[in-house]
Design a protein around this motif. Structure first.
Motif, short mmCIF file in Angstrom:
data_model
loop_
_atom_site.label_atom_id
_atom_site.label_comp_id
_atom_site.label_asym_id
_atom_site.label_seq_id
_atom_site.Cartn_x
_atom_site.Cartn_y
_atom_site.Cartn_z
N GLY A 46 0.80 -1.21 0.00
CA GLY A 46 0.00 0.00 0.00
C GLY A 46 0.84 1.27 0.00
N GLU A 47 0.49 2.23 0.88
CA GLU A 47 1.15 3.53 0.90
C GLU A 47 2.64 3.40 1.23
N PRO A 48 3.48 4.32 0.72
CA PRO A 48 4.93 4.25 0.96
C PRO A 48 5.27 4.38 2.44
N TYR A 49 6.35 3.71 2.84
CA TYR A 49 6.85 3.78 4.21
C TYR A 49 8.35 3.50 4.19
N GLU A 50 9.00 3.81 5.30
CA GLU A 50 10.42 3.49 5.48
C GLU A 50 10.53 2.44 6.59
N ALA A 51 11.46 1.51 6.44
CA ALA A 51 11.64 0.44 7.43
C ALA A 51 12.86 0.75 8.28
N VAL A 52 12.73 0.54 9.59
CA VAL A 52 13.82 0.80 10.53
C VAL A 52 14.55 -0.50 10.82
N SER A 53 15.86 -0.48 10.62
CA SER A 53 16.72 -1.62 10.95
C SER A 53 17.57 -1.20 12.15
N TYR A 54 17.51 -1.99 13.21
CA TYR A 54 18.17 -1.58 14.45
C TYR A 54 18.42 -2.81 15.32
N VAL A 55 19.08 -2.61 16.44
CA VAL A 55 19.33 -3.66 17.42
C VAL A 55 18.41 -3.44 18.61
N TRP A 56 17.80 -4.51 19.12
CA TRP A 56 16.93 -4.35 20.28
C TRP A 56 17.70 -3.77 21.46
N GLY A 57 18.91 -4.23 21.67
CA GLY A 57 19.71 -3.73 22.77
C GLY A 57 19.28 -4.30 24.12
#
Length: 708
Positions: A46-57
């Motif tokens: 659907g609508e555009p989005y950005e994905a966050v890649s990170y460490v839970w920590g």
């Protein structure tokens, strides 16, 4: 992807219909403002989005955010990412305006993000499982992946993340020149007082040394951060249309944050990839000398490499092998986190579906058995890298033992220290339709673990084994560093094992030396032969010349040490071997090495053998063959040629009492039945000949192997 379960989740999640995800619409704000937003369900495309890649920590350090008026507790690291990303959109190395979108204003009121801990109800196992199946599409469909490396804190001269990002940009403008500048660290670094030896430098060399030390220390810290050692980032970065790595200087306090211009330091993942690839293939000796973990990031790239025609160059099993060094909370996610790989299907069927009710041992066994049955080859078996000696007994399935699996199944959750063992000349036919898996792969409690039934030949029995080879042993530098190595003068000691002073008079020293030299880098590659993924490669002529130079360089170091202090067994000099490899050779062999080494250095050989020999051992067999194999190899192990495996195997005999017998039809009328455990793949160059795939051509003994 998966972290320990948070202490509480509010009732803000509603069931998702198939092919739907949630997107977090994050409201803009200043550094100290609370995180506020709302969850919006939408079709995955659907609508555009950005994905966050990170460490839970650290899951004990948490912050509350507000979603749709309700409170949600998230880890400190994700809170930092949301704080940074709501302030200003990053721009990558591609042309764009300050917002990184090319069309939207730099200060947006809402930023549409996908972050797993917010967008998935972690308390709902069914939803977690279904969203894991969509994970590849989520990151591949995002307009951009934002990789959060973390906050930079501390004094200006200790801001390593920001310094490394800036250094990578500059270095890649002329990497060959950058590598030449860095070699001052390789040749002059001392393990003692880091300033003591600087007095011997010229003022210019001292300045260069200190400058390079600062820069590469920042690079070292950069690749040691937790982000680069997390399994899920392999898919998150590999499938991204664009991936931007971000770090930021954390304001000291709220007052400072209000007055300061908040900026992110950014580097495009593609540029980082070019940097680590260059280091692995052109500067392996520098990487190991400085203890850089840049090769871990290179493994991520290797998973997604393609050929010139766009087809995948890395199969799914090799991808599993390259990524097993990375950290993961749930060992089952070592498989599930790569299901977005283009070769995670065979004949249109998924290789496995996520199932968090099975142990990792069952999942890994099912995966290995699936590939063996569908491909009729043993490639998966040759990716086994035992961290410890395998148990030499038949066992039953036990659902309470998470890691219980057969010796022939790779434990992807154990620490991997080796590259896949690829040799350019196959030892046997690549496929065998008579490979059998005898037993249950479903993990039914109390049922026997499955055995692997194979056909082949026994090459020889191992009689002597070296110490495990370490990458820091390989470079020829100076006596201070040599003395500090785990295996000082390692090449001379390998030669003592391969060609002992007693009992080798009737052997051709130069032929044995060439066999040893070909085992260490896993052979050489001609123009019409496949290129190894284990590192750099040379032609046979280049190999012979650089290896000869390497032998002479080690001899010169040994000679300088022995002439200065003499050879004896006191504590100060016991690191010196009694003889150098070169001195042990007959005069005509010495002359041939000098001829080959003229005008070259040993650097090419080091670059070729560093990754392939890492954490393996060299051995000699009872008949004098020389090979290289698994770190758990022992005297008495068998070197075997097996149908369906292009590389040789090391197997260990076991007591076969209580194991079902193989029928005469299975074993073959002239084959000896051997019950054994799988130790690992191996290479013996003297027993691998082009177009010879049958052990009978070497008068090897036919055998049927039952591997527990």
């Amino acid at each position: 992807m998966n972290g320990p379960r948070p202490p509480h989740y509010p009732e803000l999640y509603h069931p998702l219909i198939p092919e739907f995800i949630r997107v977090f619409e994050l409201e803009a704000g200043k550094f100290s403002d609370p995180i506020v937003g709302r969850l919006v369900p939408q079709a995955i495309d659907g609508e555009p989005y950005e994905a966050v890649s990170y460490v839970w920590g650290d899951t004990r350090k948490r912050h509350d955010i507000t979603i749709d008026g309700a409170t949600l507790s998230i880890t400190e690291n994700l809170h930092g990412a949301l704080t940074a990303f709501r302030h200003r959109a990053p721009s990558g190395s591609s042309s764009s305006d300050s917002s990184g979108t090319g069309t939207e204003p730099a200060q947006r009121q809402v930023r549409r993000l996908w972050a797993d801990a917010v967008c998935i109800n972690q308390d709902d196992l069914a939803e977690r499982t279904s969203q894991v199946e969509l994970m590849a599409r989520i990151f591949a469909g995002a307009r951009r992946v934002l990789a959060w490396l973390g906050w930079e804190e501390g004094e200006a001269d200790h801001r390593h993340l920001l310094a490394a990002i800036r250094f990578i940009h500059v270095f890649m403008e002329d990497p060959e020149a950058g590598l030449r500048d860095a070699r001052i660290l390789l040749h002059h670094h001392d393990l003692g007082d880091p300033t003591a030896h600087l007095a011997l430098f010229s003022e210019d060399d001292r300045r260069r040394f200190e400058e390079q030390s600062r820069k590469w220390e920042a690079v070292k810290v950069f690749f040691e951060i937790e982000y680069f050692h997390r399994t899920w980032i392999v898919q998150e970065l590999g499938l991204a249309r664009e991936a931007i790595m971000c770090a930021a200087l954390k304001p000291a306090d709220e007052a400072e944050a209000r007055d300061q211009v908040f900026e992110l330091d950014l580097v495009d993942w593609r540029l980082v990839g070019q940097f680590v690839t260059f280091l692995d293939y052109s500067a392996a000796s520098l990487v190991t000398h400085l203890g850089l973990l840049a090769w871990v990031a290179h493994h991520i790239l290797m998973v997604w490499e393609t050929r010139e025609d766009g087809t995948p160059n890395c199969d799914f099993l090799t991808a599993m092998h390259w990524t097993r060094i990375l950290g993961v909370t749930d060992a089952r996610d070592r498989v599930y986190s790569l299901l977005g790989h283009p070769l995670a299907v065979i004949d249109g069927d998924p290789i496995i579906k996520p199932d968090y009710t099975l142990t990792r041992g069952v999942i890994y066994t099912k995966l290995a058995a699936h590939f063996i049955r569908r491909t009729k080859n043993l490639y998966v078996v040759n990716l086994v890298d035992h961290e410890d000696d395998p148990l030499l007994q038949a066992r039953n399935w036990d659902p309470q033992d998470e890691g219980r699996m057969p010796s022939w199944v790779p434990d992807w959750h154990s620490i991997n220290r080796t590259t896949p063992l690829e040799y350019p000349v196959p030892a046997a036919e690549a496929e065998d339709t008579e490979i059998q898996i005898d037993g249950d792969t479903e993990g039914v409690e109390g049922s026997p673990l499955p055995h692997l039934l194979l056909r082949g030949w026994v090459v020889d029995e191992i009689s002597a084994v070296s110490r495990r080879m370490e990458t820091t042993d390989f470079p020829v530098t100076n006596l201070t560093r040599e003395r500090a190595k785990k295996n000082p003068f390692w090449l001379d000691r390998l030669w003592d094992l391969a060609f002992p002073a007693e009992g080798s008079a009737d052997r051709d020293a130069l032929a044995v030396l060439e066999t040893l030299s070909l085992a260490l880098p896993l052979g050489t590659r001609g123009e019409d032969e496949p290129v190894s993924t284990a590192g750099a490669h040379q032609s046979l002529e280049e190999h012979r010349r650089s290896f000869a130079a390497y032998v002479l360089e080690y001899h010169e170091l040994w000679r300088g040490a022995s002439e200065a202090s003499g050879i004896n067994n006191d504590d100060d000099n016991c690191y010196l071997p009694a003889r150098s490899l070169y001195d042990s050779l007959p005069a005509e062999a010495q002359a041939e090495l000098r001829r080959r080494a003229e005008g070259v250095t040993g650097e090419g050989f080091i670059e070729c053998m560093t990754w392939s020999s890492m954490c393996r051992v060299v051995y000699r067999t009872t008949s004098g063959l020389v090979g290289m194999g698994s770190r758990v190899t022992q005297p008495g192990d068998l070197v075997c040629r097996v149908r369906g495996s292009p590389v040789l195997m090391t197997l260990r005999r076991i007591d076969d009492s209580g194991i079902g017998r193989v029928t005469a039809t299975q074993a073959g009328t002239n084959a000896t039945l051997i019950s054994c455990a799988f130790i690992g793949p191996t290479v013996v160059p003297a027993r691998v000949k082009k177009d010879v795939l049958d052990g009978g051509d070497f008068d090897e003994k036919a055998a049927q192997f039952r591997i527990v």
